[in-house]
Design an enzyme around this catalytic site. Structure first.
Site, short mmCIF file in Angstrom:
data_model
loop_
_atom_site.label_atom_id
_atom_site.label_comp_id
_atom_site.label_asym_id
_atom_site.label_seq_id
_atom_site.Cartn_x
_atom_site.Cartn_y
_atom_site.Cartn_z
N SER A 14 0.85 -1.19 0.00
CA SER A 14 0.00 0.00 0.00
C SER A 14 0.89 1.24 0.00
CB SER A 14 -0.94 -0.02 1.22
OG SER A 14 -1.88 1.03 1.14
N THR A 15 0.83 2.07 1.02
CA THR A 15 1.61 3.31 1.06
C THR A 15 3.10 3.02 0.91
OG1 THR A 15 -0.02 4.22 2.58
CG2 THR A 15 2.07 5.39 2.38
N HIS A 43 -2.51 -1.00 -3.49
CA HIS A 43 -3.67 -0.12 -3.30
C HIS A 43 -3.48 1.18 -4.08
CE1 HIS A 43 -4.12 -2.23 0.88
NE2 HIS A 43 -4.53 -3.00 -0.12
N MET A 47 -0.10 1.00 5.14
CA MET A 47 -0.89 1.18 6.35
C MET A 47 -2.07 0.22 6.34
SD MET A 47 -2.86 4.79 5.57
CE MET A 47 -1.37 5.67 5.12
N ASP A 52 -4.50 -5.17 5.60
CA ASP A 52 -4.82 -6.00 4.45
C ASP A 52 -3.76 -7.08 4.24
OD1 ASP A 52 -6.26 -6.88 2.26
OD2 ASP A 52 -5.30 -5.46 0.88
#
Length: 352
Positions: free
Chosen positions: A172-173, A199, A292, A295
């Site tokens: 993600s991030t 993401h 973050m 998931d």
């Protein structure tokens, strides 16, 4: 507690005000200055040394990429790129990540009242995560990358064909930069398919796949409904859909589903992993990188109960955000916790 200071750079007075209001709504963050062009942005960065910068991708007088390059050269500062969710915006934003930006956020759409709260929450969270990171880490990721990638390709092409395995990577991030670090090290004839959930919005995942394909030995593409997954190919889940896998006789096919977000994200890594549970494979290799949230942790837990899984979590040392790897470590018995520059070699060792 000392507030996180932010410099907002955007050539639109309306967008500067909107971003400033969103950021200042959090008591722990303060916009200390705004800038409308690259010259002012660099000057205020050097004078004020903000903790975080939000930088418009498409400034009128000077593009955001050039401004970012100057900032990183003269006063390295964690930077969030701000972009409209267009294909052009996606391309430039991912190039900015390659040049040193930490992450990006999409500007509110034309229907601002509908998504401004979502953007505000994401913006504030990412600013706080940016403040925690150390930019010195990023300079070490690509050390000897070309030499090691060539050596791995030469060595791995001589190995025997392995048993059937599937590689799954979630991020993600901070994920785009981490994925560059991992995927570009895979050999051309990698004897396993690679399923990636990052993401991102839809146009961004397409651009990410194209850029990875340009710099990788493996073929990389955005996943397409119904296609058969093959060894040596990297499939990026398209933004706006959950990527799952379905068995079709002796083949495994991509199945893109348009169901509600899970954990607030779409695609979700958990849904991909859960779709693999019924499959009969010798081993799944799961790597959860920076990001973050949680998931991937539950999906990994479910898959490990059913079959052999080798699990890798990116270490706090290199993760921009340690949330997803940390949750994986707390949920299952992880086989390895590694800095990002060692993840690819670990995956390759498990394949062969």
């Amino acid at each position: 507690m000392k507030k996180i200071t932010v410099l907002v750079v955007d050539d639109s007075a309306f967008m500067r005000r909107m971003l400033q209001d969103m950021i200042n709504s959090d008591p722990d963050i303060e916009v200390v200055a705004v800038a409308r062009n690259g010259e002012a942005a660099l000057k205020k960065t050097l004078e004020l040394k903000p903790h975080v910068i939000t930088l418009d991708v498409e400034l009128y007088e000077e593009n955001g990429l050039d401004v970012l390059t100057k900032i990183m050269a003269q006063c390295p500062t964690p930077t969030l790129m701000v972009s409209f969710a267009t294909q052009k915006g996606a391309d430039v934003t991912l190039e900015a990540v390659r040049r040193g930006a930490v992450d990006f956020i999409a500007k509110p759409s034309g229907q601002i009242s509908l998504d401004i709260e979502v953007v505000k929450e994401e913006l504030i969270e990412k600013i706080k995560r940016c403040r925690e990171m150390d930019l010195r880490i990023n300079g070490n990721l690509a050390d000897n990358k070309h030499e090691e990638r060539k050596r791995q390709a030469d060595d791995d092409t001589k190995r025997r064909d392995p048993l059937r395995k599937i590689i799954c990577i979630g991020a993600s991030t901070g994920g785009p930069k981490a994925l560059y670090e991992v995927i570009t090290r895979f050999p051309k004839d990698l004897q396993a398919p690679v399923l990636v959930v990052q993401h991102m919005p839809s146009k961004f995942t397409k651009s990410l796949a194209e850029r990875l394909n340009e710099t990788s030995l493996c073929n990389v593409s955005e996943a397409v409904q119904g296609e058969i997954i093959q060894n040596g190919h990297v499939y990026i889940a398209p933004g706006g859909y959950h990527m799952t896998i379905k068995e079709d006789g002796k083949y495994l096919r991509i199945d893109l589903i348009d169901t509600p977000p899970l954990h607030g994200v779409k695609p979700a890594f958990d849904l991909l992993l859960q779709s693999l549970c019924p499959l009969n494979h010798d081993q799944f290799i799961i790597a959860i990188l920076t990001g973050m949230g949680k998931d991937g942790a539950e999906g990994t837990k479910q898959l490990k109960k059913r079959t052999s899984c080798y699990t890798i979590a990116e270490s706090r040392e290199t993760a921009v955000v340690f949330g997803m790897p940390k949750m994986l470590i707390e949920t299952v018995e992880v086989d390895e916790v590694l800095p990002i520059y060692r993840v690819a070699s670990s995956i390759i060792n498990q394949v062969y």
